[in-house]
Design a protein around this motif. Structure first.
Motif, PDB file in Angstrom:
ATOM      1  N   GLN A 139       0.879  -1.050  -0.013  1.00  0.00           N
ATOM      2  CA  GLN A 139       0.219  -0.040  -0.052  1.00  0.00           C
ATOM      3  C   GLN A 139       0.875   1.275  -0.044  1.00  0.00           C
ATOM      4  O   GLN A 139       0.516   2.229  -0.470  1.00  0.00           O
ATOM      5  CB  GLN A 139      -0.910   0.053   1.090  1.00  0.00           C
ATOM      6  N   ALA A 140       2.015   1.305   0.853  1.00  0.00           N
ATOM      7  CA  ALA A 140       2.659   2.528   0.734  1.00  0.00           C
ATOM      8  C   ALA A 140       3.484   2.463  -0.560  1.00  0.00           C
ATOM      9  O   ALA A 140       3.701   3.998  -0.945  1.00  0.00           O
ATOM     10  CB  ALA A 140       3.706   2.268   2.002  1.00  0.00           C
ATOM     11  N   PHE A 141       4.122   1.717  -1.096  1.00  0.00           N
ATOM     12  CA  PHE A 141       4.958   1.707  -2.203  1.00  0.00           C
ATOM     13  C   PHE A 141       3.904   2.122  -3.246  1.00  0.00           C
ATOM     14  O   PHE A 141       4.471   2.427  -4.463  1.00  0.00           O
ATOM     15  CB  PHE A 141       5.786   0.457  -2.430  1.00  0.00           C
ATOM     16  N   GLY A 142       2.720   1.729  -3.297  1.00  0.00           N
ATOM     17  CA  GLY A 142       1.983   1.870  -4.505  1.00  0.00           C
ATOM     18  C   GLY A 142       2.049   0.673  -5.581  1.00  0.00           C
ATOM     19  O   GLY A 142       1.324   0.760  -6.720  1.00  0.00           O
ATOM     20  N   ALA A 143       2.670  -0.473  -5.305  1.00  0.00           N
ATOM     21  CA  ALA A 143       2.822  -1.463  -6.220  1.00  0.00           C
ATOM     22  C   ALA A 143       2.980  -2.725  -5.411  1.00  0.00           C
ATOM     23  O   ALA A 143       3.428  -2.818  -4.374  1.00  0.00           O
ATOM     24  CB  ALA A 143       4.107  -1.254  -7.102  1.00  0.00           C
ATOM     25  N   ALA A 144       2.643  -3.986  -5.947  1.00  0.00           N
ATOM     26  CA  ALA A 144       2.692  -5.328  -5.299  1.00  0.00           C
ATOM     27  C   ALA A 144       4.362  -5.885  -5.634  1.00  0.00           C
ATOM     28  O   ALA A 144       4.619  -5.388  -6.757  1.00  0.00           O
ATOM     29  CB  ALA A 144       1.700  -6.322  -5.735  1.00  0.00           C
ATOM     30  N   PRO A 145       4.842  -6.650  -4.765  1.00  0.00           N
ATOM     31  CA  PRO A 145       6.113  -6.928  -5.095  1.00  0.00           C
ATOM     32  C   PRO A 145       6.034  -8.376  -6.102  1.00  0.00           C
ATOM     33  O   PRO A 145       5.106  -8.900  -6.206  1.00  0.00           O
ATOM     34  CB  PRO A 145       6.712  -7.513  -3.754  1.00  0.00           C
ATOM     35  N   THR A 146       7.234  -8.535  -6.609  1.00  0.00           N
ATOM     36  CA  THR A 146       7.499  -9.761  -7.169  1.00  0.00           C
ATOM     37  C   THR A 146       7.901 -10.473  -6.035  1.00  0.00           C
ATOM     38  O   THR A 146       8.315 -10.319  -4.913  1.00  0.00           O
ATOM     39  CB  THR A 146       8.622  -9.755  -8.402  1.00  0.00           C
ATOM     40  N   GLN A 147       8.069 -12.215  -6.378  1.00  0.00           N
ATOM     41  CA  GLN A 147       7.986 -13.089  -5.324  1.00  0.00           C
ATOM     42  C   GLN A 147       8.938 -14.352  -5.777  1.00  0.00           C
ATOM     43  O   GLN A 147       8.740 -14.846  -6.657  1.00  0.00           O
ATOM     44  CB  GLN A 147       6.781 -13.639  -4.695  1.00  0.00           C
ATOM     45  N   ARG A 148       9.837 -14.823  -5.137  1.00  0.00           N
ATOM     46  CA  ARG A 148      10.726 -15.779  -5.443  1.00  0.00           C
ATOM     47  C   ARG A 148      11.309 -16.442  -3.970  1.00  0.00           C
ATOM     48  O   ARG A 148      10.837 -15.802  -3.072  1.00  0.00           O
ATOM     49  CB  ARG A 148      11.935 -15.561  -6.294  1.00  0.00           C
ATOM     50  N   VAL A 149      11.753 -17.703  -4.199  1.00  0.00           N
ATOM     51  CA  VAL A 149      12.343 -18.486  -3.288  1.00  0.00           C
ATOM     52  C   VAL A 149      14.010 -18.377  -3.567  1.00  0.00           C
ATOM     53  O   VAL A 149      14.186 -18.839  -4.360  1.00  0.00           O
ATOM     54  CB  VAL A 149      11.840 -19.855  -2.955  1.00  0.00           C
ATOM     55  N   GLU A 150      14.543 -18.156  -2.154  1.00  0.00           N
ATOM     56  CA  GLU A 150      16.045 -18.161  -2.196  1.00  0.00           C
ATOM     57  C   GLU A 150      16.412 -19.457  -1.446  1.00  0.00           C
ATOM     58  O   GLU A 150      16.213 -19.236  -0.180  1.00  0.00           O
ATOM     59  CB  GLU A 150      16.753 -16.996  -1.704  1.00  0.00           C
ATOM     60  N   ALA A 151      17.146 -20.332  -1.860  1.00  0.00           N
ATOM     61  CA  ALA A 151      17.337 -21.726  -1.296  1.00  0.00           C
ATOM     62  C   ALA A 151      18.573 -21.453  -0.197  1.00  0.00           C
ATOM     63  O   ALA A 151      19.389 -20.516  -0.336  1.00  0.00           O
ATOM     64  CB  ALA A 151      17.817 -22.684  -2.197  1.00  0.00           C
ATOM     65  N   GLY A 152      18.419 -22.132   0.866  1.00  0.00           N
ATOM     66  CA  GLY A 152      19.388 -22.031   1.707  1.00  0.00           C
ATOM     67  C   GLY A 152      20.377 -23.193   1.801  1.00  0.00           C
ATOM     68  O   GLY A 152      20.413 -23.670   0.486  1.00  0.00           O
ATOM     69  N   ASP A 153      21.124 -23.516   2.691  1.00  0.00           N
ATOM     70  CA  ASP A 153      22.175 -24.581   2.367  1.00  0.00           C
ATOM     71  C   ASP A 153      21.750 -25.788   2.703  1.00  0.00           C
ATOM     72  O   ASP A 153      22.666 -26.908   2.734  1.00  0.00           O
ATOM     73  CB  ASP A 153      23.263 -24.065   3.532  1.00  0.00           C
ATOM     74  N   GLY A 154      20.553 -25.853   3.192  1.00  0.00           N
ATOM     75  CA  GLY A 154      19.979 -27.554   3.444  1.00  0.00           C
ATOM     76  C   GLY A 154      20.180 -28.056   4.633  1.00  0.00           C
ATOM     77  O   GLY A 154      19.843 -29.130   4.820  1.00  0.00           O
ATOM     78  N   SER A 155      21.099 -27.480   5.674  1.00  0.00           N
ATOM     79  CA  SER A 155      21.412 -28.037   6.874  1.00  0.00           C
ATOM     80  C   SER A 155      20.969 -27.048   7.875  1.00  0.00           C
ATOM     81  O   SER A 155      20.277 -27.588   8.800  1.00  0.00           O
ATOM     82  CB  SER A 155      22.893 -28.543   6.850  1.00  0.00           C
ATOM     83  N   SER A 156      21.445 -25.861   7.870  1.00  0.00           N
ATOM     84  CA  SER A 156      21.400 -24.952   9.240  1.00  0.00           C
ATOM     85  C   SER A 156      20.980 -23.664   8.655  1.00  0.00           C
ATOM     86  O   SER A 156      20.551 -22.873   9.553  1.00  0.00           O
ATOM     87  CB  SER A 156      22.758 -24.750   9.913  1.00  0.00           C
ATOM     88  N   TYR A 157      20.921 -23.271   7.530  1.00  0.00           N
ATOM     89  CA  TYR A 157      20.474 -22.110   6.723  1.00  0.00           C
ATOM     90  C   TYR A 157      19.231 -22.341   6.042  1.00  0.00           C
ATOM     91  O   TYR A 157      19.106 -23.103   5.038  1.00  0.00           O
ATOM     92  CB  TYR A 157      21.586 -21.241   6.075  1.00  0.00           C
ATOM     93  N   PRO A 158      18.129 -21.717   6.474  1.00  0.00           N
ATOM     94  CA  PRO A 158      16.965 -21.759   5.716  1.00  0.00           C
ATOM     95  C   PRO A 158      16.624 -21.372   4.436  1.00  0.00           C
ATOM     96  O   PRO A 158      17.379 -20.358   4.029  1.00  0.00           O
ATOM     97  CB  PRO A 158      15.708 -21.546   6.946  1.00  0.00           C
ATOM     98  N   ASP A 159      15.349 -21.667   3.814  1.00  0.00           N
ATOM     99  CA  ASP A 159      15.105 -21.126   2.463  1.00  0.00           C
ATOM    100  C   ASP A 159      14.603 -19.680   2.965  1.00  0.00           C
ATOM    101  O   ASP A 159      13.710 -19.647   4.056  1.00  0.00           O
ATOM    102  CB  ASP A 159      14.297 -22.140   1.625  1.00  0.00           C
TER     103      ASP A 159
END
Length: 309
Positions: free
Chosen positions: A174-194
């Motif tokens: 609402q503040a920016f006046g536009a919706a964001p794009t969205q994606r997933v950034e993968a983690g390391d699969g062991s201790s750092y999440p997506d």
């Protein structure tokens, strides 16, 4: 005639004491000869069975229905039942529609029902601001999160790093006046999440995918974080601590006394880290401020957990 006429003496006068002479016994009748038995009658031959009567034809000359032919009668039965139900529904609706309204009088408040504890509501919707609060004009960043403020520096919306991002995304959209794009950034699969990345032109909000990489949102040290690379997004100003902005010189960054300088991969690129000791899992979670430079000026500002960087 007298006894004398018959040449017989007169019969003696009977006295009262004399008994009459007995009558001679009757001769017995000869027995009848036995009848000869009749010869037995010949048995009558059995009557031949009568042929079955042919069923009378139904009205119209149709042959009678086969009693086992239930399939042909089922649609008729169902049709009759459906017709009866339809008539019942029509009659009920007619009664309901023509029934006069109940007693006129003041209508009281509805029954609130059993008292139950109110359910916890999420953070106040960004579409409604408290009385006296204007539209947001800036995003102010700090160790515990970021805040949308109006022109009088009154808080419109606040996001802390452990909060889920959905309400923050709505407020920023609402503040920016536009919706964001969205994606997933993968983690390391062991201790750092997506991380789910919500990206506007010049601003990114990262929100962890709970449970990935073995990390849990309630205990992970970096449940969400943010970075910006423009001083304004839409019409909203990005405000970092120590007065640093995108384009601030390296001299201005060093003058703000960072805790650490880290050379980056690109030639001349340096990362400056401020308030390393402030990064803690809380509560509340707090982050350090980081500025990336291209060797001459600030190109991006980040707020994330920087201990040990």
């Amino acid at each position: 005639m007298t006894w004398a006429d018959l040449g017989l003496p007169d019969a003696p006068e009977p006295s009262g004491n004399e008994t009459p002479a007995p009558k001679p016994p009757r001769e017995p009748k000869p027995p009848k000869p036995p009848r000869e038995p009749k010869p037995p009658r010949d048995p009558k031959p059995p009557k031949p069975p009568k042929p079955p009567r042919e069923p009378r034809p139904a009205s119209g000359g149709r042959p009678p229905r086969d009693p086992d032919d239930t399939g042909s009668r089922l649609p008729v039965v169902l049709g009759v039942v459906a017709g009866v139900l339809l008539i019942a529904v029509v009659v009920t609706l007619g009664i309901a529609l023509t029934r006069p309204s109940s007693d006129a009088g003041p209508v009281g408040p509805p029954d609130p029902g059993p008292t139950t504890a109110p359910t916890t509501q999420p953070t106040a919707s960004p579409t409604s601001s408290p009385t006296g609060i204007g539209a947001p004009v800036a995003v102010q960043f700090g160790g515990t999160g970021f805040t949308l403020v109006d022109k009088d520096d009154q808080t419109v919306f606040t996001h802390q790093w452990r909060d889920k991002a959905d309400v923050a995304v709505a407020a920023l959209t609402q503040a920016f006046g536009a919706a964001p794009t969205q994606r997933v950034e993968a983690g390391d699969g062991s201790s750092y999440p997506d991380y789910t990345v919500y990206q506007w032109d010049g601003f990114l909000l990262y929100d962890m995918v709970d449970g990935t990489g073995g990390a849990q949102r309630a205990t992970f040290t970096q449940p969400s974080y943010a970075t910006f690379s423009r001083n304004t997004v839409g019409k909203i100003e990005m405000t970092a601590e120590r007065g640093l902005k995108i384009g601030s010189t390296i001299a201005a960054v060093r003058a703000a006394t960072p805790d650490r300088e880290i050379p980056r991969g690109n030639v001349g690129s340096i990362r400056f880290v401020f308030d390393i000791g402030r990064s803690t899992a809380g509560p509340p979670v707090q982050y350090s401020m980081v500025t990336d430079t291209d060797g001459t000026s600030v190109t991006a500002v980040l707020y994330y957990f920087a201990a040990g960087s």
